[in-house]
Design a protein around this motif. Structure first.
Motif, short mmCIF file in Angstrom:
data_model
loop_
_atom_site.label_atom_id
_atom_site.label_comp_id
_atom_site.label_asym_id
_atom_site.label_seq_id
_atom_site.Cartn_x
_atom_site.Cartn_y
_atom_site.Cartn_z
N VAL A 1 0.84 -1.20 0.00
CA VAL A 1 0.00 0.00 0.00
C VAL A 1 0.87 1.25 0.00
O VAL A 1 0.60 2.22 -0.72
CB VAL A 1 -0.96 -0.01 1.21
N GLY A 2 1.95 1.25 0.78
CA GLY A 2 2.85 2.40 0.82
C GLY A 2 3.53 2.65 -0.51
O GLY A 2 3.63 3.79 -0.97
N LEU A 3 4.01 1.57 -1.15
CA LEU A 3 4.64 1.73 -2.46
C LEU A 3 3.64 2.22 -3.51
O LEU A 3 3.98 3.04 -4.37
CB LEU A 3 5.28 0.42 -2.91
N GLY A 4 2.41 1.73 -3.44
CA GLY A 4 1.37 2.21 -4.35
C GLY A 4 1.09 3.69 -4.14
O GLY A 4 0.90 4.45 -5.10
N GLY A 5 1.06 4.12 -2.89
CA GLY A 5 0.83 5.54 -2.59
C GLY A 5 1.96 6.42 -3.08
O GLY A 5 1.73 7.51 -3.63
N VAL A 6 3.19 5.97 -2.90
CA VAL A 6 4.35 6.74 -3.38
C VAL A 6 4.31 6.84 -4.90
O VAL A 6 4.57 7.91 -5.47
CB VAL A 6 5.67 6.10 -2.90
N TYR A 7 3.97 5.75 -5.57
CA TYR A 7 3.88 5.76 -7.03
C TYR A 7 2.81 6.75 -7.49
O TYR A 7 3.05 7.55 -8.42
CB TYR A 7 3.57 4.36 -7.54
N GLN A 8 1.65 6.73 -6.87
CA GLN A 8 0.58 7.66 -7.26
C GLN A 8 0.99 9.11 -7.02
O GLN A 8 0.71 10.00 -7.84
CB GLN A 8 -0.71 7.35 -6.47
N TYR A 9 1.64 9.36 -5.90
CA TYR A 9 2.09 10.72 -5.58
C TYR A 9 3.08 11.21 -6.63
O TYR A 9 2.99 12.35 -7.11
CB TYR A 9 2.71 10.75 -4.18
N GLU A 10 4.04 10.37 -6.99
CA GLU A 10 5.04 10.76 -7.99
C GLU A 10 4.38 11.01 -9.35
O GLU A 10 4.76 11.94 -10.07
CB GLU A 10 6.13 9.69 -8.12
N GLN A 11 3.41 10.19 -9.69
CA GLN A 11 2.70 10.39 -10.96
C GLN A 11 1.96 11.73 -10.96
O GLN A 11 1.98 12.47 -11.95
CB GLN A 11 1.71 9.24 -11.21
N GLN A 12 1.30 12.06 -9.85
CA GLN A 12 0.58 13.33 -9.76
C GLN A 12 1.54 14.52 -9.84
O GLN A 12 1.23 15.54 -10.47
CB GLN A 12 -0.23 13.40 -8.46
N GLN A 13 2.71 14.38 -9.22
CA GLN A 13 3.70 15.46 -9.29
C GLN A 13 4.19 15.66 -10.71
O GLN A 13 4.35 16.79 -11.18
CB GLN A 13 4.89 15.15 -8.37
N GLN A 14 4.43 14.56 -11.42
CA GLN A 14 4.89 14.67 -12.80
C GLN A 14 3.82 15.28 -13.68
O GLN A 14 4.12 16.14 -14.53
CB GLN A 14 5.28 13.28 -13.31
N ILE A 15 2.58 14.91 -13.50
CA ILE A 15 1.48 15.48 -14.28
C ILE A 15 1.36 16.97 -14.00
O ILE A 15 1.17 17.79 -14.92
CB ILE A 15 0.16 14.74 -13.99
N ALA A 16 1.47 17.37 -12.74
CA ALA A 16 1.37 18.79 -12.38
C ALA A 16 2.50 19.60 -13.01
O ALA A 16 2.27 20.72 -13.49
CB ALA A 16 1.38 18.95 -10.86
N GLU A 17 3.72 19.05 -13.02
CA GLU A 17 4.85 19.76 -13.62
C GLU A 17 4.66 19.93 -15.11
O GLU A 17 4.92 21.01 -15.67
CB GLU A 17 6.15 19.01 -13.33
N LEU A 18 4.19 18.88 -15.78
CA LEU A 18 3.96 18.98 -17.23
C LEU A 18 2.83 19.96 -17.54
O LEU A 18 2.91 20.71 -18.51
CB LEU A 18 3.66 17.60 -17.81
N ALA A 19 1.79 19.95 -16.72
CA ALA A 19 0.69 20.89 -16.93
C ALA A 19 1.16 22.33 -16.74
O ALA A 19 0.78 23.24 -17.50
CB ALA A 19 -0.46 20.58 -15.98
#
Length: 137
Positions: free
Chosen positions: A87-105
């Motif tokens: 669950v922790g690794l899944g949460g870290v992965y989702q957080y990193e994905q959201q950060q990358q999407i926000a930077e690209l946006a």
């Protein structure tokens, strides 16, 4: 123990049993006393393991006795940290994905907000500038 060890033990037992009648009475008494002492110690050890020996481990997880047994608690002690790790690794992965999407946006919004001629997008220097901005953020 492998089969060679077991065969050797059987051969030794057979050889000792053959000469049992030829032993002196004092040796036989000492062996009998040592055996009785060993059995008394064995019974003390067996008494503490008796509740586990009678347990039927094929019961389901929904049995209350099996749920609180050492085996079930051991399984839970392994399963709970593994589940928390997943669950922790899944949460870290989702957080990193959201950060990358926000930077690209943010970068897309900055590029679209600028008033640049279309030829600027074709310039290799402009691509290098965009990549350097991505690395900085």
């Amino acid at each position: 123990m492998n089969t060679d060890d077991i065969n050797l033990a059987y051969k030794l037992r057979h050889a000792l049993n053959e000469n049992l009648d030829a032993l002196p009475a004092s040796t036989t008494e000492r062996l009998a006393a040592a055996r009785a002492l060993a059995l008394s110690r064995k019974k003390a050890d067996a008494a503490s393991a008796a509740p586990f020996a009678k347990k039927d481990w094929r019961r389901s997880w929904f049995d209350v006795d099996a749920l609180f047994s050492n085996v079930a608690l051991g399984r839970l002690a392994v399963a709970v940290p593994l589940l928390a790790l997943v669950v922790g690794l899944g949460g870290v992965y989702q957080y990193e994905q959201q950060q990358q999407i926000a930077e690209l946006a943010e970068l897309d919004a900055a590029v679209l907000a600028d008033e640049l001629p279309l030829t600027a997008y074709l310039d290799h220097g402009f691509n290098a500038y965009v990549e350097s901005q991505q690395r900085r953020q």
